[in-house]
Scaffold this motif. Structure first.
Motif, PDB file in Angstrom:
ATOM      1  N   ARG A   1       0.849  -1.059  -0.145  1.00  0.00           N
ATOM      2  CA  ARG A   1      -0.004   0.051  -0.030  1.00  0.00           C
ATOM      3  C   ARG A   1       1.086   1.404  -0.172  1.00  0.00           C
ATOM      4  N   LEU A   2       0.201   1.861  -0.665  1.00  0.00           N
ATOM      5  CA  LEU A   2       1.472   3.764  -1.178  1.00  0.00           C
ATOM      6  C   LEU A   2       0.666   4.577   0.340  1.00  0.00           C
ATOM      7  N   ASP A   3       1.321   5.370   0.300  1.00  0.00           N
ATOM      8  CA  ASP A   3       1.542   6.500   0.950  1.00  0.00           C
ATOM      9  C   ASP A   3       1.016   7.627   0.102  1.00  0.00           C
ATOM     10  N   PRO A   4       0.002   8.074   0.316  1.00  0.00           N
ATOM     11  CA  PRO A   4      -0.376   9.845  -1.057  1.00  0.00           C
ATOM     12  C   PRO A   4       0.475  10.840  -0.371  1.00  0.00           C
ATOM     13  N   ALA A   5       0.727  10.394   1.390  1.00  0.00           N
ATOM     14  CA  ALA A   5       1.623  11.998   1.204  1.00  0.00           C
ATOM     15  C   ALA A   5       2.895  11.633   0.547  1.00  0.00           C
ATOM     16  N   THR A   6       3.165  10.714   0.501  1.00  0.00           N
ATOM     17  CA  THR A   6       4.671  10.869  -0.539  1.00  0.00           C
ATOM     18  C   THR A   6       4.878  10.438  -1.992  1.00  0.00           C
TER      19      THR A   6
ATOM     20  N   LYS B   1      -3.112   8.890  -4.591  1.00  0.00           N
ATOM     21  CA  LYS B   1      -2.900  10.274  -4.757  1.00  0.00           C
ATOM     22  C   LYS B   1      -3.889  11.128  -4.920  1.00  0.00           C
TER      23      LYS B   1
END
Length: 286
Positions: free
Chosen positions: A56-61, A175
């Motif tokens: 899973r991706l962190d949208p802030a990064t 994002k």
């Protein structure tokens, strides 16, 4: 039986009971274990259904794609082109493109496969697919539900669903905050980099509209003469020497300094000529 004979016999029985049991192999033939994936019926893809990755991706990064000048090559920019029996034409002027509609995203099924211009799709990069924008261009995407924005680089064709205007990479969907929903209402707006870097001299990119290729120079010369009359753009013949005397003479309109200029000339050319020109791009590395 005497006691002297019974005692050794009991000892033998006890030893046999304590001995390990031997493993018996099945006498039937053993099937070989294959490490090759079973063939699928999903065309060039290994998955039947698309989905999100396990990571899973962190949208802030997630960083936006960085708009920069890029040569719009012929690869991936055929116009018209046909998919599922329907014809599509690239936009005549993409520099003022702005549209609202539904965007979707694509993920693991397509990850690692070639995009329309020959690049490799990565679901972790900020890219997108569009039916009629030239490739590559940069687009600002706004999620109209939550106001989040992202900048993506268009390098693929699609989505071929009439109710959607863009397919975004999984990273772009994260994002923008709609990776869990699948689709979202968006506004997409072109970021014009087409004229941000005009190079002169030997390093310049040259765009042409090729209108014909002939084995006979006389035929090429005749078309050149016909188109040159009142067109307002240079019409030239590019000849190449083939093997065994198979020379080829290509009639081209141009050169133009950028893709947009070539598209503008194409509109004028279509008013005087019924054929379908195709884009030829020459660079110092081509």
């Amino acid at each position: 039986m005497s006691l002297r004979l019974v005692l050794p016999l009991l000892s033998l029985l006890l030893l046999a009971a304590c001995a390990p049991v031997s493993q018996q192999r099945d006498s039937s033939p053993e099937a070989p274990v294959s490490t090759t994936p079973k063939p699928t019926n999903y065309g060039r893809y290994q998955q039947q259904h698309d989905g999100a990755p396990l990571i899973r991706l962190d949208p802030a990064t997630i960083a936006d794609a960085t708009p920069r000048y890029e040569v719009i090559r012929a690869s991936g920019n055929a116009s018209p082109y046909v998919v599922n029996g329907k014809e599509y034409r690239l936009l005549d002027d993409h520099r003022r493109y702005k549209e609202r509609g539904i965007a979707s995203w694509y993920g693991t099924k397509f990850d690692g496969h070639a995009t329309s211009n020959g690049e490799t799709y990565s679901l972790y990069e900020m890219t997108a697919a569009h039916r009629t924008l030239p490739i590559p261009v940069y687009v600002k995407v706004t999620n109209l539900r939550n106001g989040r924005t992202a900048i993506v680089r268009v390098n693929d064709r699609g989505p071929f669903h009439s109710d959607r205007i863009m397919d975004l990479s999984y990273a772009a969907a994260v994002k923008l905050g709609f990776s869990d929903q699948g689709t979202a209402p968006v506004e997409i707006e072109i970021i014009d980099t087409d004229n941000s870097q005009v190079v002169s001299g030997a390093d310049a990119t040259r765009y042409y509209l090729q209108v014909g290729a002939f084995k006979q120079l006389a035929s090429a010369t005749e078309l050149q003469r016909t188109l040159s009359a009142g067109l307002g753009y240079p019409v030239l013949i590019a000849s190449s020497n083939g093997k065994r005397g198979n020379d080829l003479h290509r009639v081209r309109v141009g050169p133009f300094i950028d893709y947009s200029s070539a598209q503008a000339a194409k509109k004028v050319l279509k008013q005087r000529w019924s054929g379908e020109p195709h884009l030829v791009v020459e660079t110092n590395d081509s």
